[in-house]
Design an enzyme around this catalytic site. Structure first.
Site, short mmCIF file in Angstrom:
data_model
loop_
_atom_site.label_atom_id
_atom_site.label_comp_id
_atom_site.label_asym_id
_atom_site.label_seq_id
_atom_site.Cartn_x
_atom_site.Cartn_y
_atom_site.Cartn_z
N GLU B 185 0.85 -0.83 -0.25
CA GLU B 185 0.09 -0.13 -0.07
C GLU B 185 0.38 1.06 0.07
O GLU B 185 0.66 2.16 -0.17
CB GLU B 185 -1.25 0.42 1.28
N HIS B 254 -10.23 -4.54 11.13
CA HIS B 254 -10.49 -4.72 9.55
C HIS B 254 -12.25 -3.28 9.52
O HIS B 254 -12.67 -3.90 9.07
CB HIS B 254 -10.45 -5.48 9.41
C1 TPP Z 1 -2.45 -3.97 4.80
C2 TPP Z 1 -3.03 -4.94 4.46
N1 TPP Z 1 -3.41 -4.80 2.78
C3 TPP Z 1 -4.54 -6.07 2.61
C4 TPP Z 1 -4.47 -6.53 3.75
C5 TPP Z 1 -6.19 -7.98 3.19
N2 TPP Z 1 -5.56 -9.40 2.80
C6 TPP Z 1 -5.80 -9.97 3.50
S1 TPP Z 1 -4.38 -11.55 3.50
C7 TPP Z 1 -4.64 -11.29 1.81
C8 TPP Z 1 -3.54 -11.50 1.21
C9 TPP Z 1 -2.27 -11.88 1.59
O1 TPP Z 1 -1.75 -13.27 0.99
P1 TPP Z 1 -0.23 -13.99 1.42
O2 TPP Z 1 0.18 -12.98 2.63
O3 TPP Z 1 0.23 -14.42 0.62
O4 TPP Z 1 -1.48 -15.39 3.36
P2 TPP Z 1 -1.44 -16.18 2.72
O5 TPP Z 1 -3.01 -15.51 2.59
O6 TPP Z 1 -1.55 -16.55 1.55
O7 TPP Z 1 -1.59 -16.85 3.91
C10 TPP Z 1 -4.60 -9.39 1.14
C11 TPP Z 1 -4.40 -8.53 0.62
C12 TPP Z 1 -4.56 -6.83 4.93
N3 TPP Z 1 -4.74 -7.46 5.65
N4 TPP Z 1 -3.21 -6.02 5.13
#
Ligand code: TPP
Ligand code: MG
Lengths: 342, 451
Positions: B185, B254
């Site tokens: 972000e 959130h």
């Molecule tokens: C700063 C932030 N940006 C976006 C999100 C929304 N979000 C939650 S999980 C996620 C994907 C994360 O993927 P990864 O790090 O690969 O972990 P996984 O879910 O595969 O365990 C996103 C975009 C968030 N929670 N925090």
């Protein structure tokens, strides 16, 4: 293709040291992994019944990682992760009842119903959460390591994050400080190939995440995250490095998430065949079943008995989570501040 | 025998369409197997088996619509093994155990079938559009109109938006203009500001505003202040948008309302629409605006339909509040989702003989205090409603402006309705207690009316 790439690369992980595979140890891993799997299946079901609200990120497919790392964790070593945290909490030894009751938002939950799926903690189990902001736990985990070094207590911080989180800026700010100050932190990247609907190839210029510490001089290795023994052995090397004062270490665990990102996930970003292929050929629990029978450590009946026991624990947890009362309304206002010492 | 129930795939789902069965009677299923596909307003999703066994009955046929959550859709035989094969190990069943009661949120306040809105242009045809699609239409129209406009953010392109707001945009505008970003972000917000400094007009989507806290430095230090610091040379026409405030049960990290955070900052414009017509018209205005605009949407409103003028270039000016309901007894100010609650409260108050005027702020910076002040001069009473925390909040500003401009007209101290002064809890009952509600607004209106 994510899958092909993962499969081909995981061949390069070090050979399994079958010789030190002790029967009780392996059966213990099996039980822990199965507990996580059954717990998560049940959580998914409770979500479908409306008993769990909001987000609920399941750990199914990734069980070998939390369990394999836990095997080398010493008491006082800390663990911290993101929102896909149920597996880590169970692996750390938190009570399935209090974890499930937190999922249903009840007073008996690990956070008294105030945190929910993404926000649970246990000082007794050295588990520092449970964080909802992607990447935030990486700086926090580095801070836990800083405190260890400050106190000279010989403890290590196991700091988990995902392939998607690996692109956040604070990860690299943390890497730099961790190496600069030789902090005892093991960064465990759970590379399940996707961040929500984005495959690693679509988000990352360098997809070999274990190399992401190179410009900070942090050693890294890629590990088959579907093989609990490989995970354990790598974690053991990394922890020894960190504990001996040499600084941080990166482990890229190659894994896969079977379920959707959270509960409502249209799953259009990957094919059903891709998921099925991993389940059929790389499932961490089946893999360990084969090992156990190959080594003559357990027959089918013994494994069935473990499964039955685990299912009972999970059924009890679900029942506990359903029957427990919601928090007292007065709890709304507690835990905002501590009383300052006079 | 185990019942397979129609699952809820999101906290707000009440019913869905059973689009497809992947199994038939007699099939053996293992946990994790896909057994059916269901459709909701957001997407098609796969249902996986939890229990193992043989399908003995399929009770809801393929294609059935409006299947309520928790309806038995099929039966399995053998799956009951979950507990029933080890009765000895099972805990002593308590006497007729009943699940603990759980708080349920009040049914969503349906927007009343109001008479035609006088603000909507006389000749225009109106169509019913969800807030989600109105936002999409606004972006699409502005992207057709101005080649410099592009959209970027997490999951906006291939996934069609985490909340499906950008549905269809990738298909129409291609990868050059609809861009999936990594989860970075701070980086992509700064990149957007830089691109704007070079003359492009980015729309930067934050999956939710909670994640924009990673990026707030670029929004405030770079986007808001540079025009001033450069003596007017460097422009930054950028829209930062995404859902703001509390969704449902997603916990403290959130659920935050950032209205007052951004409305505090000179150099930014801050918009927070309630209905679909404003969502569309204000977003188009925001994209055309030469300044950085913070555009606060609300996830709980995305699926709600409202009248939107069709076939015309519908632009709503930034900086104008809107009287949603005229009344003479008390002024209720609100923005975003709180407008719906205020309108519902006004209906209830009318039944008690309190005639409320509801002012939808729509824009928080610049705040249209003239409309508010004029309303208070008429009603002599003020209730401000906001979803976020009260201290130093939007209500604090509204009340201050009224005191500055209409102190002598007030017949009672104003009352602020806001979220309780604690992080938003997850438990269903505590979350309900924490957030503003129709009842809290009604009580506040009674209080300022000395009733
Ligand atoms: C700063 C932030 N940006 C976006 C999100 C929304 N979000 C939650 S999980 C996620 C994907 C994360 O993927 P990864 O790090 O690969 O972990 P996984 O879910 O595969 O365990 C996103 C975009 C968030 N929670 N925090
Ligand atoms: Mg991932």
């Amino acid at each position: 293709m994510a899958r092909a790439r993962a499969a081909e690369k995981t061949k390069s992980t070090p050979a399994k040291p079958g010789h030190n595979a002790d029967r009780d140890e392996l059966l213990g891993y099996y039980r822990s992994m199965l507990l996580i799997r059954r717990f998560e299946e049940r959580a998914g079901q409770l979500y479908g019944m409306g008993l769990i609200g909001g987000f609920c990120h399941l750990y199914i497919g990734q069980e070998a990682i939390a369990v394999g790392v836990q095997a080398v964790k010493e008491s006082g070593d800390s663990v911290i992760t993101g929102y896909r945290d149920h597996g880590h909490m169970l692996a750390c030894g938190m009570d399935p009842n209090e974890v499930m009751a937190e999922l249903t938002g009840r007073a008996t939950g690990a956070s008294k119903g105030k945190g929910g799926s993404m926000h649970m903690f246990s000082t007794a189990s050295d588990f520092y959460g449970g964080h909802g902001i992607v990447g935030a736990q990486v700086s926090l985990g580095t801070g836990l390591a800083f405190a260890n070094r400050y106190k000279s207590n010989g403890k290590v911080s196991f700091t988990y994050f995902g392939d998607g989180a690996a692109n956040q800026g604070q990860v690299y700010e943390s890497f730099n400080m961790a190496e600069l100050w030789r902090l005892p932190v093991v960064y465990v990247i759970e590379n399940n190939q996707y961040a929500m609907g984005t495959s690693i190839e679509r988000s990352s210029a360098e997809t070999d995440l274990y190399k992401r510490g190179l410009s900070f001089r942090i050693p890294g290795e890629e590990v088959d995250g579907m093989d609990v023994e490989a995970v354990r052995d790598a974690a053991s090397r990394a922890a020894a490095h960190a504990r001996s004062g040499k600084g941080p270490y990166i482990l890229e665990m190659m894994t896969y998430r079977y379920r959707g990102h959270s509960m409502s996930d249209p799953a259009k970003y990957r094919t059903r065949e891709e998921v099925d292929q991993v389940r059929k050929t790389r499932d961490p629990i089946e893999h360990l079943e084969h090992r156990l029978s190959e080594l003559g450590f357990a027959d089918e009946a013994a494994l069935k008995a473990i499964d039955a026991d685990v299912k009972r624990i999970v059924a009890d947890a679900a029942e506990f989570a359903r029957m427990s009362p919601e928090p007292d309304p007065a709890a709304l206002y507690t835990d905002v501040y501590l009383e300052a010492a006079q | 025998m185990t019942d397979v129930l129609m699952p809820a795939l999101s906290p707000t789902m009440e019913e869905g369409t059973l689009a497809k069965w992947h199994v038939k009677v007699g099939d053996t299923v293992r946990s994790g197997d896909v057994i059916a596909e269901i459709e909701t307003d957001k997407a098609t999703m796969e249902v996986e088996a939890v229990d193992e066994g043989v399908i003995t009955e399929i009770l809801v046929p393929e294609g059935a619509e409006e299947v309520k959550v928790n309806t038995t859709i099929a039966r399995l035989n053998g799956g009951a093994a979950q507990t029933k094969t080890e009765p000895a190990a099972a805990p002593e069943p308590a006497a007729a155990p009943t699940p603990a009661p759980v708080a349920t949120p009040p049914a969503a306040v349906a927007p009343a079938a109001a008479p035609r809105d006088p603000e909507l242009p006389a000749g225009a045809t109106l169509s019913r559009v969800t807030v989600r699609d109105a936002l999409r239409d606004a972006m699409a129209e502005e992207m057709r109109r101005d080649e410099r406009v592009f959209l970027m953010g997490e999951e906006v392109a291939q996934y069609q938006g985490a909340y499906k707001v950008s549905r269809g945009l990738l298909e129409e505008f291609g990868e050059r203009r609809v861009i999936d970003t990594p989860i970075t972000e701070h980086g992509f917000a700064g990149l957007g500001v830089g691109a704007a400094m070079a003359g492009l007009k980015p729309i930067v989507e934050f999956m939710t505003w909670n994640f924009a806290m990673q990026a707030i430095d670029q929004i405030i230090n770079s986007a808001a202040k540079t025009l001033y610091m450069s003596g007017g040379q460097i422009r930054c026409s950028v829209v930062f948008r995404g859902p703001n405030g509390a969704a449902s049960r997603v916990g403290a990290q959130h659920s935050q309302d950032y209205s007052n955070w951004y409305a505090h900052v000179p150099g930014l414009k801050v918009v927070a629409p309630y209905d679909a017509a404003d969502a569309k018209g204000l977003l188009k205005a925001a994209i055309r605006d030469p300044n950085p605009v913070v555009f606060l949407e609300h996830e709980m409103l995305y699926g709600t339909e409202f009248d939107v003028p069709a076939d015309i270039d519908w632009v709503v000016p930034i900086g104008k509040a809107k009287i949603r309901r005229e009344g003479s007894g008390v002024t209720i100010t609100a923005h975003a989702r709180m407008v719906g609650l205020a309108l519902a409260a006004a209906e209830q108050l009318a039944a008690e003989g309190i005639d409320a005027e509801v002012v939808d702020l729509r824009t928080l910076r610049p705040l249209d205090h003239e409309t508010i002040v004029q309303s208070v001069m008429k009603t002599n009473r003020l209730v401000s409603v906001e979803e976020g925390w009260g201290p130093m909040g939007v209500g604090a500003e509204v009340v201050a402006r009224v005191i500055e401009h209409a102190f002598d007209y007030l017949d009672a101290p104003p009352v602020r309705v806001c979220q309780e002064d604690v992080p938003l809890p997850y438990a269903a009952n505590l979350e309900l207690l924490s957030l503003p509600s129709v009842d809290k607004i009604v009580a506040a209106a009674r209080a300022v009316s000395y009733r």
